[in-house]
Design an enzyme around this catalytic site. Structure first.
Site, PDB file in Angstrom:
ATOM      1  CB  SER A 221       5.603  24.969  30.537  1.00 55.72           C
ATOM      2  OG  SER A 221       4.677  24.665  29.519  1.00 55.72           O
TER       3      SER A 221
ATOM      4  CE  LYS B 124       4.587  26.966  26.661  1.00 57.12           C
ATOM      5  NZ  LYS B 124       3.749  25.862  27.186  1.00 57.12           N
TER       6      LYS B 124
ATOM      7  CB  SER C 235       1.683  23.786  30.135  1.00 63.02           C
ATOM      8  OG  SER C 235       2.771  23.238  30.804  1.00 63.02           O
TER       9      SER C 235
HETATM   10  N1  GLN Z   1       3.856  20.453  34.519  1.00 64.57           N
HETATM   11  C1  GLN Z   1       3.712  19.388  33.569  1.00 64.57           C
HETATM   12  C2  GLN Z   1       5.066  18.871  33.169  1.00 64.57           C
HETATM   13  O1  GLN Z   1       6.037  19.373  33.665  1.00 64.57           O
HETATM   14  C3  GLN Z   1       2.914  19.820  32.397  1.00 64.57           C
HETATM   15  C4  GLN Z   1       3.693  20.604  31.433  1.00 64.57           C
HETATM   16  C5  GLN Z   1       2.911  20.936  30.200  1.00 64.57           C
HETATM   17  O2  GLN Z   1       1.691  20.838  30.141  1.00 64.57           O
HETATM   18  N2  GLN Z   1       3.643  21.305  29.189  1.00 64.57           N
HETATM   19  O3  GLN Z   1       5.188  17.975  32.375  1.00 64.57           O
END
Ligand code: GLN
Length: 487
Positions: A152, A76, A176
């Site tokens: 994400s 990532k 995410s």
């Molecule tokens: N969807 C969640 C957020 O927008 C989790 C994102 C994540 O785990 N990085 O914060």
């Protein structure tokens, strides 16, 4: 043989028997990526530069100390890889090439893995659930190219689902890894807070972030976690507890395992097909001998507000370091800025996307004088209550099973203009990060439109073994992980 279809454990076997060489593997992967990326867009900054920055063996020589020798791993865009762009899919980090490797990358290299130089797409700074907040635009869901892959870590999940990666790393602050795994029909694991070093992970919310695997099956997740887990003096939150060989827990017998089913997770608003797939998965676990009973996690309803106060507070403080001086972008050229403040303003104004700005403002507000007690401090207290819900549940149960997400993947653009509905889609994943416990998402079926559904398994801190046991037993008795998207 279609090399890209294989799992990492199958590759390891084939390398060992000299049926393949690392060069064959990388060559097929390169072809696959080139053929599919115009549709899937799982990777960013794809150009003609080589996918692997080292010479590859044409004849494989095994090394017992390098269990991942010759296996490519996708990473990532928020995990530092020495000398290769790592930009969190944000304009503000444009051109940033870290001078060092994250600990997970160092460990993977020591295990013989081949780190891909091209990174996978993500929401900017991991803020989001769809990759639509990436400065490079959204990745696509391989099961339906009009839909999001989740986020994400959506690029990592899409790459694995499309056979454009064998193993991938993601990060999970509120879901995410697990949510995109669920949307793309792959396996995603968020380890216990402290299990995997975050040294070299560009921080979002430091009390929640964990790095973890996205893979084609449960065995590969165990193999990848084996390589990255463990104490690291460079991450003060990493915990010095021995790392077992997780592949030893891939047994298919779960007789007598006590599974809690939290009643607060099966509520109105949940998609009917997701509910049916989850119910059927629980029935399968019962047939395998597990004892499933209802459990209550009464503070679940506060998880989203608590998370969005704590995570934005930490993000606003972590992102203060992007000041146009030390990293990446410097807007408008120095000649046009009158003073330091105007340099910050210009650069941060131009470099951060909408969602990043929204979170910086929310987080700064929650921490500011006069509001700190009402928001941030309160949220910390409720976080403790959420953690205690789990402590109580795990006194009675070995693990907890839930859906990973309330709905299957949605269409690109469907929620982009409505941040609140996007935030609500994290409802089942967020408590796990607030409590610091491990959880895995595995495929458990498809909707009538052939979109994958994920099953989430939660366990006590440092009991990843339990996740592997239950996940593997389920996976080996169901066909879902064997299905492939038509691309
Ligand atoms: N969807 C969640 C957020 O927008 C989790 C994102 C994540 O785990 N990085 O914060």
């Amino acid at each position: 043989m279609d090399i890209c279809r294989l799992t990492a454990s199958e590759l390891i076997e084939k390398l060992r028997h000299n049926e393949l060489s690392p060069k064959d593997i990388v060559e097929s992967l390169r072809k696959r990526i080139r053929a599919l990326e115009p549709q899937v867009r799982a990777y960013v900054r794809l150009d003609n530069a080589p996918l692997i920055s080292k010479l590859l063996e044409t004849v494989f020589t095994p090394d017992p100390n390098k269990p991942l020798k010759g296996i490519p791993v996708a990473v990532k865009d928020n995990i530092c890889t020495e000398g290769h762009a790592t930009e969190c899919c944000s304009k503000i980090l444009e051109g940033f090439r870290p001078p060092y490797d994250a600990t997970v990358i160092r460990k993977l290299k020591e295990a013989g893995a081949l780190i891909l130089t091209k990174k996978t797409n993500m929401d900017e700074f991991a803020f989001g659930s769809s990759t639509e907040n990436s400065c490079f635009g959204a990745s696509r869901n391989p099961w339906d190219l009009a839909c999001v892959p989740g986020g994400s870590s959506g690029g990592s999940a899409a790459a694995v689902a499309a056979d454009e990666a064998f193993l991938a790393l993601g990060s999970d602050t509120g879901g995410s890894i697990r949510q995109p795994a669920s949307f793309c029909g792959v396996v995603g694991l968020k380890p216990t807070y402290g299990r995997v070093s975050r040294y070299g992970l560009i921080a979002f919310a430091s009390s929640l972030d964990q790095i973890g695997p996205l893979t084609k099956d449960v065995k590969d997740a165990a193999i990848l976690l084996n390589a990255i887990a463990g104490y690291d003096s460079l991450d003060s939150t990493s915990v010095n507890i021995k790392v077992p060989d997780y592949t030893e827990f891939l047994a298919t017998d779960i007789k007598g395992i006590r599974i809690g089913i939290p009643k607060e997770y099966f509520v109105e608003g949940m998609d009917q097909e997701v509910k049916e797939a989850t119910d059927e998965a629980i029935a399968e676990l019962r047939r395998r001998g597990a004892v499933c009973k209802e459990v209550s996690l009464p503070h679940t309803q506060y998880a989203i507000p608590v998370y969005y106060i704590i995570a934005t507070a930490e993000a606003s403080s972590n992102l203060a370091r992007f000041d146009a001086v030390q990293y990446g972008l410097r807007a408008a050229g120095e000649a046009h800025v009158q003073n330091m403040i105007s340099l910050y303003k210009k650069t941060r104004g131009a470099g951060f996307g909408e969602e990043a700005k929204r979170r910086i403002i929310l987080g700064t507000f929650g921490l500011s004088h006069g509001y700190y007690e009402a928001y941030y401090l309160r949220a910390l207290k409720v976080r403790t209550l959420i953690k205690r819900d789990f402590d109580r549940a795990f006194a009675e149960f070995d693990c907890i099973v839930t859906p990973t997400t309330p709905t299957p993947s949605f269409r690109i653009g469907e929620k982009a203009e409505d941040p609140l509905s996007m935030y609500l889609s994290d409802i089942y994943t967020i408590s796990v990060n607030l409590a610091g416990i491990p959880a895995i998402s595995i495929p458990c079926g498809f909707t009538s439109k052939k979109l994958p559904v994920g099953l989430q398994i939660l366990a006590k801190p440092f009991d990843e073994e339990m996740l592997f046991k239950v996940a593997y037993a389920y996976e080996q008795n169901t066909p879902w992980h064997l299905e492939k998207p038509k691309l």
